[in-house]
Scaffold this motif. Structure first.
Motif, PDB file in Angstrom:
ATOM      1  N   LYS A   1       0.826  -1.212   0.000  1.00 11.34           N
ATOM      2  CA  LYS A   1       0.000   0.000   0.000  1.00 11.34           C
ATOM      3  C   LYS A   1       0.859   1.259   0.000  1.00 11.34           C
TER       4      LYS A   1
ATOM      5  N   PRO B   1      -7.928   1.188  -5.193  1.00  6.03           N
ATOM      6  CA  PRO B   1      -8.082   2.327  -4.285  1.00  6.03           C
ATOM      7  C   PRO B   1      -7.773   1.972  -2.831  1.00  6.03           C
TER       8      PRO B   1
ATOM      9  N   TRP C   1      -6.139   5.016  -0.761  1.00  9.31           N
ATOM     10  CA  TRP C   1      -5.698   6.266  -0.139  1.00  9.31           C
ATOM     11  C   TRP C   1      -6.923   7.052   0.328  1.00  9.31           C
TER      12      TRP C   1
ATOM     13  N   ASP D   1      -2.229   4.866  -3.955  1.00 11.75           N
ATOM     14  CA  ASP D   1      -3.092   3.710  -3.754  1.00 11.75           C
ATOM     15  C   ASP D   1      -2.282   2.425  -3.590  1.00 11.75           C
TER      16      ASP D   1
END
Length: 363
Positions: A131, A178, A180, A191
Motif C-alpha cells: 500500500k 483504491p 488512499w 493507492d
C-alpha cells in the motif's frame, strides 16, 4: 534562499492551476505531468548512462523542496518516484536500459516487505499486496520488497534474518486498487497494489548496497537512509514555507477585524516574523549538513551522515510546529478544504506522518 528561486514562475503557474483538479481526481493532471516529463524531474537520480539527470544530492534536495513548495502532492510524487530512479544504479544494465530510457519513466512503489518471491528456476514467482504507492496511476514500473522463499522455507541472509530483496515490475503486471483515504496529499494517488503468481526473471531483483552498484558514481554510493531522510524533510520544509507565505495575506485580512486589539495584531505579526526566521535558520543548518555529507560521505572520519539524520528530523519537527503555531491565527478560511492554505496544512500533516521522520532522535 526561498524555494521559488529554483522554479520558473510559469512552472509554478502550471503546477498550481491544476492543483484543485488534481485533488478532485486523486492524481496529478496532464499539464503537471507534461511539465515533469519535459523537465525530467522523475529522472533526478537516474544514471546519465540511461538518459537520466543523475543530480548531485544537494541540488536534488533543493529542487524537491521547491516542488513541494509549489504543490505538496506534486513534490511528494516527484520525490518518491525520482527516489526509485536511484535504483537504476543497481539494476542489471540490460534491464536498466530497457526501463530507464523511457522519456515518461515513472517508478512508484513501497518499501514495505509485504510480498514473497519464491525461487523458481532462473527467476521467482511473486505474490503480495503493498500500500501507499505514490504516483502509481501514471507509473511505468512499480517496485516492491519481497521476502525470498525456497519452497515453503524462508531464505536467510548472512545475519540469519529473512532475506528481503527489492523487485521491479512492469506496470501491466500489477493491479492497482483504491486505498488512499487520508485528509492530505490527495493528488498523489498513493493507492495500493498487488501481484499474483507473477513469474519474473532474476534480473528483476537487485541489492541496494554500494558493493553491488553497477554505476560507479558517488550518487550510488551515498547511503539510502540519509538520502531518503533528506528528501522527505525537504518536502515538509517546502510545505511549511508555502504555508508561511500564505499566512501573510491571511494575517492582512485578520488585521481588518475591528475586534482585534493593537497588541493582538502586533503579536500575530511578530509571531509570523519569528517563525520565518526560525524556519530559515533550520533550513540553512539542514542544507549545510546535506552539503557537508555529500562532500565527505566516503571519508572514514566525520562523514556527516549522522548530522543529516539529525537535521532532517529537526527540520521536520520545526516545519510542523511553526505551521501549527500560526494556524490558529489564520482565520476560518484556513479550515475550509477548498482553500489553498488548508490544502497546504492538510498536506503537511499527512506527509509529516511518515515514520522515517516521526521522532526527533535517531536512536
Amino acid at each position: 534562499m526561498h524555494p521559488s528561486q529554483n522554479l520558473k514562475p510559469e512552472w509554478v503557474d502550471i503546477i498550481r492551476k491544476a492543483a484543485p483538479a488534481a485533488e478532485q481526481a486523486g492524481k496529478l493532471q496532464p499539464d503537471q505531468l507534461a511539465l515533469i516529463y519535459e523537465q525530467g524531474w522523475f529522472k533526478f537520480l537516474v544514471p546519465k548512462a540511461y538518459s537520466g539527470l543523475q543530480l548531485a544530492l544537494p541540488q536534488m534536495v533543493r529542487l524537491e523542496e521547491s516542488l513541494a513548495w509549489a504543490n505538496g502532492s506534486l513534490g511528494w510524487v516527484v520525490t518518491l518516484c525520482a527516489g526509485a530512479g536511484w535504483f537504476g544504479g543497481f539494476l542489471h544494465p540490460t534491464l536498466a536500459v530497457e526501463i530507464m530510457t523511457n522519456p515518461q519513466l515513472c517508478l512508484a512503489g513501497s518499501g514495505a516487505s509485504t510480498g514473497t518471491a519464491t525461487i523458481s528456476g532462473d527467476g521467482y514467482i511473486v505474490n503480495g499486496t503493498w500500500k501507499y504507492a505514490s504516483g502509481a496511476h501514471h507509473a511505468t514500473h512499480i517496485t516492491a520488497n519481497c521476502i525470498i522463499k525456497k519452497g515453503d522455507d524462508t531464505v536467510l541472509n548472512d545475519d540469519g534474518e529473512p532475506l528481503i530483496l527489492p523487485f521491479i515490475f512492469d506496470k501491466k503486471d500489477v493491479h492497482v486498487f483504491p486505498a488512499w483515504k487520508y485528509v492530505g496529499m490527495m493528488a498523489t494517488g498513493s493507492d495500493a497494489y498487488e501481484v499474483k503468481d507473477l513469474y519474473v526473471d532474476k534480473n528483476r531483483s537487485f541489492k541496494i548496497d554500494p558493493q553491488y552498484t553497477v554505476i560507479n558514481e558517488p550518487l550510488y554510493r551515498y547511503p539510502f537512509l540519509q538520502l531518503a531522510e533528506a528528501t522527505l524533510a525537504a518536502n515538509l520544509s517546502g510545505l511549511a514555507v508555502h504555508f508561511l507565505d500564505l499566512c501573510g495575506p491571511a494575517f492582512d485580512e485578520r488585521m481588518k477585524n475591528p475586534r482585534l486589539t493593537e497588541p493582538q495584531k502586533e503579536y500575530i505579526q511578530q509571531l509570523l516574523a519569528d517563525q520565518i526566521i526560525l524556519l530559515n535558520e533550520v533550513r540553512a543548518e539542514f542544507y549545510q549538513a546535506v552539503d557537508c555529507s555529500w562532500n565527505n560521505f566516503d571519508s572514514a572520519d566525520n562523514n556527516g551522515l549522522q548530522e543529516v539524520s539529525l537535521m532532517s528530523r529537526k527540520l521536520a519537527k520545526v516545519s510542523r510546529e511553526s505551521v501549527d503555531k500560526l494556524y490558529t491565527y489564520c482565520g476560518l478560511s484556513a479550515a475550509n478544504p477548498d482553500t489553498e492554505i488548508n490544502q497546504v496544512w492538510r498536506d503537511l500533516h499527512t506527509a509529516g506522518q511518515h515514520s522515517l521522520l516521526t521522532f526527533e532522535s535517531i536512536d
